[in-house]
Design an enzyme around this catalytic site. Structure first.
Site, PDB file in Angstrom:
ATOM      1  N   HIS A   1     -42.012 -67.113  -6.728  1.00  0.00           N
ATOM      2  CA  HIS A   1     -41.059 -66.029  -6.932  1.00  0.00           C
ATOM      3  C   HIS A   1     -39.890 -66.492  -7.815  1.00  0.00           C
ATOM      4  O   HIS A   1     -39.459 -65.788  -8.725  1.00  0.00           O
ATOM      5  CB  HIS A   1     -40.543 -65.562  -5.574  1.00  0.00           C
ATOM      6  CG  HIS A   1     -39.674 -64.375  -5.685  1.00  0.00           C
ATOM      7  ND1 HIS A   1     -40.176 -63.110  -5.832  1.00  0.00           N
ATOM      8  CD2 HIS A   1     -38.330 -64.258  -5.740  1.00  0.00           C
ATOM      9  CE1 HIS A   1     -39.173 -62.269  -5.958  1.00  0.00           C
ATOM     10  NE2 HIS A   1     -38.047 -62.927  -5.890  1.00  0.00           N
TER      11      HIS A   1
ATOM     12  N   ASP B   1     -55.033 -68.001 -12.257  1.00  0.00           N
ATOM     13  CA  ASP B   1     -56.163 -68.281 -11.376  1.00  0.00           C
ATOM     14  C   ASP B   1     -57.128 -69.298 -11.984  1.00  0.00           C
ATOM     15  O   ASP B   1     -57.712 -70.103 -11.263  1.00  0.00           O
ATOM     16  CB  ASP B   1     -56.904 -66.983 -11.025  1.00  0.00           C
ATOM     17  CG  ASP B   1     -56.203 -66.262  -9.886  1.00  0.00           C
ATOM     18  OD1 ASP B   1     -55.833 -66.935  -8.907  1.00  0.00           O
ATOM     19  OD2 ASP B   1     -55.988 -65.045  -9.982  1.00  0.00           O
TER      20      ASP B   1
ATOM     21  N   CYS C   1     -53.609 -63.680 -20.545  1.00  0.00           N
ATOM     22  CA  CYS C   1     -52.595 -62.842 -19.890  1.00  0.00           C
ATOM     23  C   CYS C   1     -51.987 -63.518 -18.660  1.00  0.00           C
ATOM     24  O   CYS C   1     -51.335 -62.869 -17.857  1.00  0.00           O
ATOM     25  CB  CYS C   1     -53.181 -61.487 -19.509  1.00  0.00           C
ATOM     26  SG  CYS C   1     -54.500 -61.593 -18.305  1.00  0.00           S
TER      27      CYS C   1
HETATM   28  C1  PEP Z   1     -54.111 -64.746 -13.709  1.00  0.00           C
HETATM   29  O1  PEP Z   1     -54.770 -65.096 -12.728  1.00  0.00           O
HETATM   30  O2  PEP Z   1     -53.753 -65.517 -14.615  1.00  0.00           O
HETATM   31  C2  PEP Z   1     -53.709 -63.341 -13.864  1.00  0.00           C
HETATM   32  C3  PEP Z   1     -53.159 -62.902 -14.976  1.00  0.00           C
HETATM   33  O3  PEP Z   1     -53.875 -62.539 -12.798  1.00  0.00           O
HETATM   34  P1  PEP Z   1     -52.932 -62.552 -11.480  1.00  0.00           P
HETATM   35  O4  PEP Z   1     -51.773 -63.450 -11.772  1.00  0.00           O
HETATM   36  O5  PEP Z   1     -52.543 -61.144 -11.271  1.00  0.00           O
HETATM   37  O6  PEP Z   1     -53.858 -63.084 -10.450  1.00  0.00           O
HETATM   38 MG    MG Z   2     -55.680 -63.648 -11.441  1.00  0.00          MG
END
Ligand code: PEP
Ligand code: MG
EC number: 2.7.3.9
Length: 561
Positions: free
Chosen positions: A191, A444, A491
């Site tokens: 956070h 992830d 992303c």
């Molecule tokens: C990621 O895993 O990089 C992603 C963009 O998705 P989230 O952070 O929503 O899991």
């Molecule tokens: Mg993700």
């Protein structure tokens, strides 16, 4: 020239920038009193007066701070001040004191009651429980004569130190006073890091226990890129670095898109958003469109699945912020750290490895079908030139990619998948041909490549997207994407790091999507480099022995570019 001093602490840098100011600590929450002492009957009236005086003092202090704040921050402070003198809360506390409880325990009991009520009401009411507990802690500290917990009042400038920051602590952070954030715990996706990125305040997380030894008032130099915290730095040298940072910030603020390298290689810079409000903020930035709309964030407090029409209205609000541009919308990534009551399995032993993202739709295809219907309905209302791309989170196999793409195309939608499970990068030849595009989720992808929980405050050194293992999987994905002519974006939070943006461009990524506040810094960085220099940075980062080595080597390379 790097800054040295009498002591150096190394954490994980998450928002680049330099700061030099005295340290202040976010004061810890008081220990909650337990049931115990009994107040004699004849002293209860005085005890209640002690309670109301403390509550009034807390409210007055918050109101004074509200008067000096602006916008959302002022509203948060005013609302919190009102809670301290809320009639219902005071009445409940009085009842507790009249039955013999001391004032501090009466505050605990009264709060418990309201927290239970708010939680039962759900939605926005449930979100107010954090603020109510914050008021309780402030009143207890006042009663005990200990310093007010939470953010201290800062008149000049300060580097804010904390174990980790709670959302309530960060609501009123003021960039004019707090020039850097440093936490003992936390990770790049914590956070604290997200807030620091939004506010664009230099930030270092996971600085470890050594930080706890630092006294308030100690002058600190903070380097938010390398994660270095220097005690006893030469004042003139530190001030010069901060002046250099201010100049860079001013240059970044002047940057205007669309993004390209010095020699004209185009890279799309897009924004990550969670709802219509964030999309409208993004539209004010230099982002060309939206690269990740996390739809699950719009439904975190929904107790039941919204109808197709309700969902379409929510999606339209986001689309409307970018009427003619590209918007990449992601289907529900419920589960794990983003539980949604109508779409999450309960009580999994390992939710991050469990039924999350697209996996939910295996046993509930109708849920996905309804969401795609809603997206298609909202997309139909967009202008002819607007691109609506839809992607699935947590795809792991070619079969899943093919199945999802089929469902999208039946509805006339452009179909893609996130690359966040390492298997997708390794099997890219089999998976990418089924798709119109892919987007790499580095948060992830890093978690699963390094086998390190992205929420763990102890593993920030592993959950670092500069890890060469992660970059090599991205490299592989880009190579296959190029062969099959499939656009590839990034992303995850990695795209918010300007130097990593250069590395990713060098690896062959076509678009980068990050918090809209991070877009200009990435654009400005790319405008100073040729594609070949980005490719060299990519080689150096992938060849490094580790994340720290890669980051340092690329930094040196780019400084001399
Ligand atoms: C990621 O895993 O990089 C992603 C963009 O998705 P989230 O952070 O929503 O899991
Ligand atoms: Mg993700």
């Amino acid at each position: 020239m790097s800054i040295t001093g009498t002591q150096e602490i190394l954490g994980t840098g998450v928002v680049a920038g330099y700061a030099f100011a005295d340290a202040v600590w976010v004061r810890p929450r008081p220990e909650l009193p337990q049931a115990g002492g009994v107040i004699a009957e004849e002293l209860r009236e005085a005890e209640y007066e002690r309670f109301t005086a403390a509550a009034q003092e807390v409210a007055d202090r918050l109101k004074r701070r509200a008067a000096g704040a602006e916008g959302d921050a002022a509203q948060v402070l005013e609302a919190t001040a009102k809670m301290a003198t809320d009639r219902g809360w005071l009445k409940q506390a009085k009842k507790n004191i009249n039955s013999g409880h001391p004032a501090d325990f009466a505050a605990v009991r009264a709060t418990e009651k309201f927290v239970a009520m708010f939680e039962a009401a759900g939605g926005l009411m449930a979100e107010r429980t954090t603020d109510l507990k914050d008021v309780r802690d402030r009143v207890i500290a006042e009663l005990n004569g200990t310093p007010e917990p939470g953010l201290p009042q800062v008149d000049g400038t300060a580097v804010l130190l904390a174990d980790d920051l709670a959302p309530a602590d960060t609501a009123t952070l003021d960039k004019d006073h707090i020039v850097a954030l440093v936490t003992v715990l936390g990770g790049p996706t914590s956070h604290t890091a997200i807030i620091a990125r939004q506010l664009d305040i230099p930030c270092v997380v996971a600085a470890g226990l050594e930080l706890e030894e630092l006294q308030a008032g100690t002058p600190l130099f903070v380097d938010g890129a390398t994660g270095q915290i220097v005690v006893g730095a030469d004042e003139a040298a530190a001030e010069a670095k901060v002046a250099e940072y201010r100049e860079t910030s001013a240059r970044i603020a002047q940057w205007r898109g669309p993004a390209q390298t010095k020699d004209g290689h185009r890279v799309q810079l897009l924004a990550n958003v969670a709802d219509g409000k964030a999309a409208r903020t993004a539209a004010e930035s230099q982002a060309e469109g939206i690269g990740l709309y996390r739809t699950e964030m719009s439904f975190l407090s929904a107790s039941q699945e919204p109808t197709v029409e309700e969902q379409a209205a929510v999606y339209s609000e986001v689309f409307d912020a970018f009427p003619e541009s590209k918007v990449v919308i992601r289907t529900l990534d419920a589960g794990s750290d983003k539980p949604i009551s109508y779409a999450t399995l309960e009580e999994e032993d390992n939710p991050a490895l469990g039924v999350r993202g697209l996996r939910i739709a295996r046993d509930n295809e109708e849920l996905l079908a309804r969401q795609l219907d809603a997206i298609a309905a909202a997309a139909q209302k967009r202008g002819a030139d607007a691109q609506t791309w839809v992607m699935a989170p947590m795809v792991a196999t070619a079969h899943e990619a093919q199945w999802f793409a089929g469902l999208c195309r039946e509805r006339g939608l452009t179909a893609g998948a996130m690359v966040e499970v390492p298997a997708v990068a390794l099997m890219a030849e089999k998976i990418l041909p089924h798709l119109d595009f892919v987007s790499i989720g580095t948060n992830d992808l890093t978690q699963y490549t390094m086998a390190a929980d992205r929420l763990s405050p102890h593993l920030a050194y592993l959950t670092d997207p500069w890890q060469p293992a992660v970059l090599r999987l991205i490299q592989r994905t880009c190579e296959v994407a190029r062969e099959h002519n499939v656009p590839v974006g990034v992303c995850g939070e990695a795209a918010a790091d300007p130097q990593l943006a250069a590395v990713l461009t060098g690896l062959g990524v076509n678009s980068l999507s990050a918090a809209s506040s991070a877009v200009a810094a990435a654009g400005a960085q790319l405008s100073e480099l040729t594609l070949e220099q980005c490719q060299e940075a990519a080689r150096v980062a992938c060849d490094a022995a580790g994340a720290v080595e890669g980051r340092t080597a690329v930094r040196e390379l780019l400084a001399n570019a």
